[in-house]
Design an enzyme around this catalytic site. Structure first.
Site, short mmCIF file in Angstrom:
data_model
loop_
_atom_site.label_atom_id
_atom_site.label_comp_id
_atom_site.label_asym_id
_atom_site.label_seq_id
_atom_site.Cartn_x
_atom_site.Cartn_y
_atom_site.Cartn_z
N CYS A 137 0.84 -1.20 0.00
CA CYS A 137 0.00 0.00 0.00
C CYS A 137 0.88 1.26 0.00
O CYS A 137 0.65 2.19 -0.78
CB CYS A 137 -0.92 -0.02 1.22
SG CYS A 137 -2.16 1.30 1.24
N CYS A 138 1.91 1.28 0.85
CA CYS A 138 2.82 2.44 0.87
C CYS A 138 3.57 2.56 -0.46
O CYS A 138 3.81 3.68 -0.92
CB CYS A 138 3.83 2.31 2.01
SG CYS A 138 3.22 2.79 3.63
N CYS A 220 -1.07 8.44 7.54
CA CYS A 220 -2.41 8.09 7.07
C CYS A 220 -3.28 7.64 8.25
O CYS A 220 -2.80 6.96 9.17
CB CYS A 220 -2.32 6.95 6.07
SG CYS A 220 -1.48 7.37 4.54
N CYS A 223 -3.34 4.01 9.66
CA CYS A 223 -2.07 3.48 10.15
C CYS A 223 -1.44 4.36 11.23
O CYS A 223 -0.24 4.25 11.50
CB CYS A 223 -1.09 3.32 8.99
SG CYS A 223 -1.71 2.26 7.68
N CYS A 246 7.68 4.14 5.91
CA CYS A 246 6.82 3.91 4.74
C CYS A 246 7.62 3.53 3.50
O CYS A 246 7.04 3.15 2.49
CB CYS A 246 5.99 5.16 4.45
SG CYS A 246 6.98 6.66 4.35
FE1 SF4 Z 1 -1.40 2.76 2.94
FE2 SF4 Z 1 -1.06 3.02 5.60
FE3 SF4 Z 1 1.01 3.36 3.91
FE4 SF4 Z 1 -0.95 5.17 4.04
S1 SF4 Z 1 0.53 4.63 5.68
S2 SF4 Z 1 -0.03 4.40 2.19
S3 SF4 Z 1 -2.78 3.84 4.35
S4 SF4 Z 1 -0.15 1.44 4.32
#
Ligand code: SF4
Length: 250
Positions: A137-138, A220, A223, A246
């Site tokens: 996701c990151c 985010c 998280c 991240c």
């Molecule tokens: Fe995705 Fe969490 Fe990374 Fe944001 S901090 S990009 S929601 S995994």
């Protein structure tokens, strides 16, 4: 304010054994020299060096946790580009801080968005990817957009500080970002939280309201949690997981 939905940049060519172009090799040598020469310089001095050296090829990245580095940079280079990654998962307070920075500071805010909206990502990878595979996701929502958004710059500044976590203890004030082939400037690397607080108070710098609500580091929403007494500043990020960064600063 400019919003840029990122896309694949053109590859840069290289005839050198190390894969760098001549310009990148010069920048790398410059970064390594500046890292040594500026180790004891003040944050304004480091940013003035960056502004004088790179001009419009220099930008600041901001998570909109606070606007300290953006404020410092705007004094060295009025109208400096401030790059913000809008992952689609931010707290409303973070977006509000971004808008306030754009409104009151002498900076040019550039908002980068991932190739996919959250809905598009959910459709391809399934919902709540951040719970199942936060590294992916990151990578999709932070790392790749930043790589693509930084292509036009030779140097970028961050707000990394050595006291934030063990993983950041060795942060140079100026270094070579090998992944992006850019000069990476961390003008407040040697600052403490007290230094940040003093600068904010002295200059009335904008900060994210969540910092007054128990959050020591703001990322985010899915998280990020408030920190407990005695925890380090980044303990509220990806809490309960081994993940601490991240991937932007690896
Ligand atoms: Fe995705 Fe969490 Fe990374 Fe944001 S901090 S990009 S929601 S995994």
């Amino acid at each position: 304010m400019t919003t840029v939905r990122t896309a694949t940049p053109e590859a840069s060519g290289s005839g050198r054994e190390d894969g760098l172009t001549e310009r990148e090799a010069e920048l790398k040598a410059l970064a390594e020299r500046a890292g040594r020469d500026l180790e004891d310089a003040s944050a304004p001095e480091i940013l003035q060096w960056a502004a004088d050296t790179f001009g419009k090829e220099f930008c600041v990245t901001s998570s909109m946790e606070d606007a300290v580095v953006a404020h410092l940079a705007s004094r060295a280079l009025p109208g400096v580009d401030v790059v913000f990654l809008d992952t689609g998962y931010h707290f409303p307070e973070t977006i509000g801080t971004r808008d306030a920075v754009e409104a009151v500071m002498d900076v040019n805010v550039i908002t980068l968005t991932p190739r996919q909206t959250v809905a598009e990502q959910d459709a391809e990878y399934g919902p709540r990817l951040h719970d199942r595979d936060p590294d992916l996701c990151c990578a999709l929502r932070k790392v790749r957009p930043l790589e693509e958004g930084l292509t036009k710059y030779a140097a970028w500044a961050t707000g990394l500080r050595r006291d934030e976590s063990p993983t950041r203890a060795g942060t140079p004030v100026v270094g070579w970002d090998a992944r992006r082939r850019k000069v990476k400037v961390s003008p407040i690397a040697r600052w403490t939280q007290d230094d940040v607080d003093a600068y904010v108070a002295e200059h009335g710098v904008l900060t994210n309201p969540l910092l007054m609500d128990g959050y020591a580091s703001v990322g985010c929403a899915p998280c990020t949690r408030r920190v407990l007494e005695g925890e380090d500043a980044r303990a509220g990020r990806w809490a309960g997981r081994a993940k601490t960064e991240c991937g932007l600063h690896g």
